[in-house]
Design a protein around this motif. Structure first.
Motif, PDB file in Angstrom:
ATOM      1  N   ARG A   1       2.276   3.170  -2.322  1.00 44.53           N
ATOM      2  CA  ARG A   1       1.896   4.272  -3.212  1.00 44.53           C
ATOM      3  C   ARG A   1       0.580   4.878  -2.747  1.00 44.53           C
ATOM      4  O   ARG A   1      -0.327   4.157  -2.346  1.00 44.53           O
ATOM      5  CB  ARG A   1       1.763   3.761  -4.640  1.00 44.53           C
ATOM      6  CG  ARG A   1       2.935   4.203  -5.501  1.00 44.53           C
ATOM      7  CD  ARG A   1       2.879   3.557  -6.847  1.00 44.53           C
ATOM      8  NE  ARG A   1       3.756   2.396  -6.905  1.00 44.53           N
ATOM      9  CZ  ARG A   1       3.840   1.611  -7.978  1.00 44.53           C
ATOM     10  NH1 ARG A   1       3.087   1.841  -9.037  1.00 44.53           N
ATOM     11  NH2 ARG A   1       4.675   0.599  -7.991  1.00 44.53           N
TER      12      ARG A   1
ATOM     13  N   LEU B   1       0.824  -1.222   0.000  1.00 45.55           N
ATOM     14  CA  LEU B   1       0.000   0.000   0.000  1.00 45.55           C
ATOM     15  C   LEU B   1       0.854   1.267   0.000  1.00 45.55           C
ATOM     16  O   LEU B   1       0.356   2.334   0.330  1.00 45.55           O
ATOM     17  CB  LEU B   1      -0.916   0.009   1.236  1.00 45.55           C
ATOM     18  CG  LEU B   1      -1.926  -1.125   1.353  1.00 45.55           C
ATOM     19  CD1 LEU B   1      -2.631  -1.076   2.693  1.00 45.55           C
ATOM     20  CD2 LEU B   1      -2.944  -1.034   0.230  1.00 45.55           C
TER      21      LEU B   1
ATOM     22  N   PHE C   1      -7.452   4.504  -3.939  1.00 49.43           N
ATOM     23  CA  PHE C   1      -7.695   3.097  -3.618  1.00 49.43           C
ATOM     24  C   PHE C   1      -6.865   2.639  -2.419  1.00 49.43           C
ATOM     25  O   PHE C   1      -7.386   2.019  -1.483  1.00 49.43           O
ATOM     26  CB  PHE C   1      -7.395   2.244  -4.861  1.00 49.43           C
ATOM     27  CG  PHE C   1      -7.662   0.776  -4.684  1.00 49.43           C
ATOM     28  CD1 PHE C   1      -8.888   0.319  -4.214  1.00 49.43           C
ATOM     29  CD2 PHE C   1      -6.687  -0.157  -4.999  1.00 49.43           C
ATOM     30  CE1 PHE C   1      -9.133  -1.036  -4.055  1.00 49.43           C
ATOM     31  CE2 PHE C   1      -6.925  -1.514  -4.837  1.00 49.43           C
ATOM     32  CZ  PHE C   1      -8.147  -1.949  -4.360  1.00 49.43           C
ATOM     33  N   THR C   2      -5.555   2.951  -2.425  1.00 51.31           N
ATOM     34  CA  THR C   2      -4.728   2.517  -1.285  1.00 51.31           C
ATOM     35  C   THR C   2      -5.113   3.278  -0.020  1.00 51.31           C
ATOM     36  O   THR C   2      -5.048   2.726   1.080  1.00 51.31           O
ATOM     37  CB  THR C   2      -3.228   2.711  -1.560  1.00 51.31           C
ATOM     38  OG1 THR C   2      -2.988   4.076  -1.883  1.00 51.31           O
ATOM     39  CG2 THR C   2      -2.736   1.822  -2.682  1.00 51.31           C
ATOM     40  N   ALA C   3      -5.528   4.557  -0.164  1.00 54.77           N
ATOM     41  CA  ALA C   3      -5.951   5.311   1.020  1.00 54.77           C
ATOM     42  C   ALA C   3      -7.159   4.628   1.659  1.00 54.77           C
ATOM     43  O   ALA C   3      -7.230   4.486   2.888  1.00 54.77           O
ATOM     44  CB  ALA C   3      -6.286   6.749   0.642  1.00 54.77           C
ATOM     45  N   PHE C   4      -8.089   4.181   0.804  1.00 54.83           N
ATOM     46  CA  PHE C   4      -9.258   3.455   1.309  1.00 54.83           C
ATOM     47  C   PHE C   4      -8.818   2.165   2.004  1.00 54.83           C
ATOM     48  O   PHE C   4      -9.244   1.855   3.116  1.00 54.83           O
ATOM     49  CB  PHE C   4     -10.199   3.144   0.131  1.00 54.83           C
ATOM     50  CG  PHE C   4     -11.254   2.131   0.439  1.00 54.83           C
ATOM     51  CD1 PHE C   4     -12.380   2.480   1.170  1.00 54.83           C
ATOM     52  CD2 PHE C   4     -11.118   0.809   0.012  1.00 54.83           C
ATOM     53  CE1 PHE C   4     -13.355   1.545   1.461  1.00 54.83           C
ATOM     54  CE2 PHE C   4     -12.088  -0.139   0.303  1.00 54.83           C
ATOM     55  CZ  PHE C   4     -13.206   0.232   1.034  1.00 54.83           C
ATOM     56  N   ALA C   5      -7.909   1.426   1.335  1.00 53.91           N
ATOM     57  CA  ALA C   5      -7.468   0.151   1.902  1.00 53.91           C
ATOM     58  C   ALA C   5      -6.743   0.346   3.233  1.00 53.91           C
ATOM     59  O   ALA C   5      -6.929  -0.437   4.163  1.00 53.91           O
ATOM     60  CB  ALA C   5      -6.568  -0.578   0.903  1.00 53.91           C
ATOM     61  N   ARG C   6      -5.942   1.412   3.343  1.00 58.01           N
ATOM     62  CA  ARG C   6      -5.262   1.678   4.620  1.00 58.01           C
ATOM     63  C   ARG C   6      -6.268   1.873   5.736  1.00 58.01           C
ATOM     64  O   ARG C   6      -6.105   1.352   6.843  1.00 58.01           O
ATOM     65  CB  ARG C   6      -4.402   2.942   4.501  1.00 58.01           C
ATOM     66  CG  ARG C   6      -3.164   2.770   3.671  1.00 58.01           C
ATOM     67  CD  ARG C   6      -2.502   4.115   3.496  1.00 58.01           C
ATOM     68  NE  ARG C   6      -1.456   4.073   2.486  1.00 58.01           N
ATOM     69  CZ  ARG C   6      -0.814   5.151   2.059  1.00 58.01           C
ATOM     70  NH1 ARG C   6      -1.127   6.340   2.554  1.00 58.01           N
ATOM     71  NH2 ARG C   6       0.136   5.049   1.164  1.00 58.01           N
ATOM     72  N   ALA C   7      -7.320   2.642   5.455  1.00 53.82           N
ATOM     73  CA  ALA C   7      -8.349   2.880   6.476  1.00 53.82           C
ATOM     74  C   ALA C   7      -9.030   1.561   6.848  1.00 53.82           C
ATOM     75  O   ALA C   7      -9.313   1.314   8.021  1.00 53.82           O
ATOM     76  CB  ALA C   7      -9.379   3.886   5.974  1.00 53.82           C
TER      77      ALA C   7
END
Lengths: 297, 284
Positions: free
Chosen positions: A98, A96, A102-108
């Motif tokens: 980068r 995650l 999409f990655t910001a959502f996945a981090r949350a």
């Protein structure tokens, strides 16, 4: 300007914090030291009775045979849990790293279990993995036999570690993501241009540069794993038998709940000392790796 | 050559995004189970834990959970919010002046003082709670909200003070010296000039302390006592659920009521929570 009045004023400004901190953390540690050498049932009218090292010898010899298993359980949780949480969090951080929507959502999504109370996490997974929980109902529904997630001693401990990892990996993920930002990008590019593969770049550039982060993540995860209590209460209540009784559970739900204040305090002292020694040992052991990181940047 | 290279890069991105999507869904499954099962009767939960049939869905069990005397939802939230605010006010309020003095007085005495406070970071709060109860009893604060606030604040002071000291050390000294020469008192310099500059680190401390206060179970349970008229969300959930862990008509709606608000707050504040955490860790 640095006259006596200034010095006095300065001293006074530290008083409120010192009062609260000393009153409710330092004095209790003092009480704990004192009570740990006494037999005391916590009733105010009865004075603590001095018994010397008896509580400590009891911890080490464990005559009733119930304490050493808690030490073992806590040790397994600290070692396996810290390893699991850090490996998974680092893997996710690399996945995650980068920043895109999409990655910001996945981090949350990876982080959200951390905002839930450990007690609630325990109850939640107990409803999912319990003997009549969601997973076992799905298994029986599809004609398969159930799995003893929480009813077999070994399974229960493994399940509990997995639940703790699920709940805690988000914090370590955030720390690894912050650490990855500090990895010098030009070094990584240079290594790639020199023909280094992904594994080699990770091994020789990324991992050494992450050293200070790794120290923080190991210390924080071990410290939080040593005091696991609420998730036990929600998930297994220590069972089956005493298979998932942690040291903190032993202190609060066994010794203190049975009015053995002296023993509870000796057990608490042991945990504080072990936590302190472990933290400093890890920090000292990591110093070499961290010097390597400084040389890189 | 370059064509195949870009194709393999694209495959890799697709693979990576696929992995992220699968892992994200896996993380969310437990939450999904809580949400759908909060609207279903026991028999349906047991038969199809993942299914959701709008025809049989009911808010009956949520209403029951809402009115469950063991977990007074509204007052539980009020008490918990009060703890979040009060503990932060105490912990931040006492830490700011102390951190300022320690950061601005580079003598051995104050360095030792900092270490004395920081040592508290290695003492687990719930472990020191047993002897702290005897201190609270002696102060006649056992079983009271002020006692609970004081204890929880005391466990927040070490970390709060530590990150504040580190932050103030980075602020230019010339700022407060200039103000002091102009005749402003030390308190005035601190609260009018230094404190406003500390906004980012105060936000970090607030968020981290708020999370630990919000999720604390052991301190309110032991200090207020299980029979207390004050329940927090965690002690309320414990009272409502612990004896009925296989009655899913109680478990799931209760858990839903307990997690929805904090998750909503998290979604709204998500970036602040996560950046605050990493800022705190980098300073730590």
């Amino acid at each position: 300007m640095l006259g006596r009045r200034g010095a006095l004023g300065r001293g006074l400004m530290t008083v409120p914090a010192a009062l609260v901190y000393i009153g409710l953390m330092v004095v209790p540690v003092g009480y704990a030291v004192y009570y740990s050498f006494t037999e005391y049932n916590g009733i105010p009218t009865q004075a603590p009775e001095w018994v010397g090292l008896e509580n400590y010898t009891r911890i080490f010899t464990d005559p009733t045979g119930d304490m050493h298993s808690s030490l073992w359980v806590t040790g397994v949780i600290a070692v396996v849990g810290a390893f699991g949480v850090n490996v998974i969090a680092l893997g996710l951080a690399l996945l995650l790293r980068r920043t895109t929507p999409f990655t910001a959502f996945a981090r949350a999504v990876m982080f959200y279990p951390h905002v839930l109370s450990a007690l609630i996490v325990g109850f939640l997974w107990q409803a999912i993995l319990g003997p009549q929980g969601a997973v076992n109902n799905l298994l029986t529904g599809s004609g398969r036999s159930t799995l003893p997630f929480l009813s077999d001693p070994d399974w229960a401990l493994a399940t509990m570690i997995a639940v703790i990892v699920w709940a805690q990996l988000g914090v370590q993920l955030v720390l690894y993501l912050a650490g990855l930002q500090a990895v010098p990008a030009d070094l990584q590019e240079a290594a790639t241009l020199d023909g280094a593969g992904r594994v080699q770049v990770f091994q020789h550039v990324t991992w050494p540069a992450l050293a200070p982060t790794v120290t923080v993540t190991i210390v924080t995860s071990v410290l939080s794993l040593l005091k696991v209590y609420e998730v036990v209460l929600g998930l297994t209540n220590g069972g089956p038998g005493d298979a998932t009784q942690t040291w903190a559970y032993e202190i609060l739900a066994v010794s203190f709940a049975n009015n053995k204040v002296g023993l509870a305090c000796a057990q608490a002292m042991l945990l504080i000392v072990v936590a302190g020694i472990l933290s400093f040992t890890i920090i000292a052991l990591r110093r070499r790796a961290e010097e390597g990181a400084e040389a890189l940047s | 050559m370059s064509l195949s290279g870009s194709r393999s890069a694209r495959t890799r991105t697709t693979l990576r995004n696929g992995a992220i999507a699968v892992l994200s869904v896996a993380m969310l499954v437990p939450l999904y189970i809580v949400v759908v099962n909060a609207f279903k009767p026991q028999q349906e939960i047991l038969l199809s834990p993942l299914g959701f049939d709008p025809a049989t869905a009911t808010t009956q069990f949520l209403q029951d959970a809402w009115t469950n005397p063991n977990f007074p939802v509204v007052s539980g939230y009020a008490v918990t919010l009060f703890l979040v605010v009060a503990c932060n006010v105490v912990a931040i309020g006492v830490s700011v002046p102390t951190a300022y003095v320690i950061a601005r007085t580079p003598t051995v005495l104050f360095r030792v003082l900092l270490m004395f406070f920081v040592a508290g970071m290695f003492i687990p709060a719930q472990i020191i709670l047993v002897p702290a109860i005897f201190v609270l009893k002696a102060l006649h604060l056992m079983g009271t909200l002020p006692g609970l606030v004081l204890f929880m604040s005391s466990t927040m002071i070490p970390f709060t003070l530590f990150i504040f000291t580190g932050y103030i050390r980075m602020l230019p000294r010339s700022l407060d010296e200039a103000a002091a020469i102009d005749g402003a008192s030390q308190q005035r310099v601190l609260w009018r000039i230094v404190f406003p500059l500390m906004k980012p680190i105060v936000a970090t401390a607030f968020i981290l302390n708020a999370l630990s206060a919000w999720n604390d179970f052991v301190s309110p349970q032991l200090i207020l006592g299980p029979g207390s008229s004050f329940r927090t969300i965690t002690t309320g959930v414990y009272a409502a659920v612990s004896s009925y862990t296989t009655n899913y008509e109680i478990v799931f709606p209760t858990l839903l009521l307990a997690v929805v608000p904090i998750l909503l707050i998290f979604v709204l504040m998500q970036r602040h929570v996560m950046s605050g955490l990493s800022a705190g860790a980098v300073k730590g």
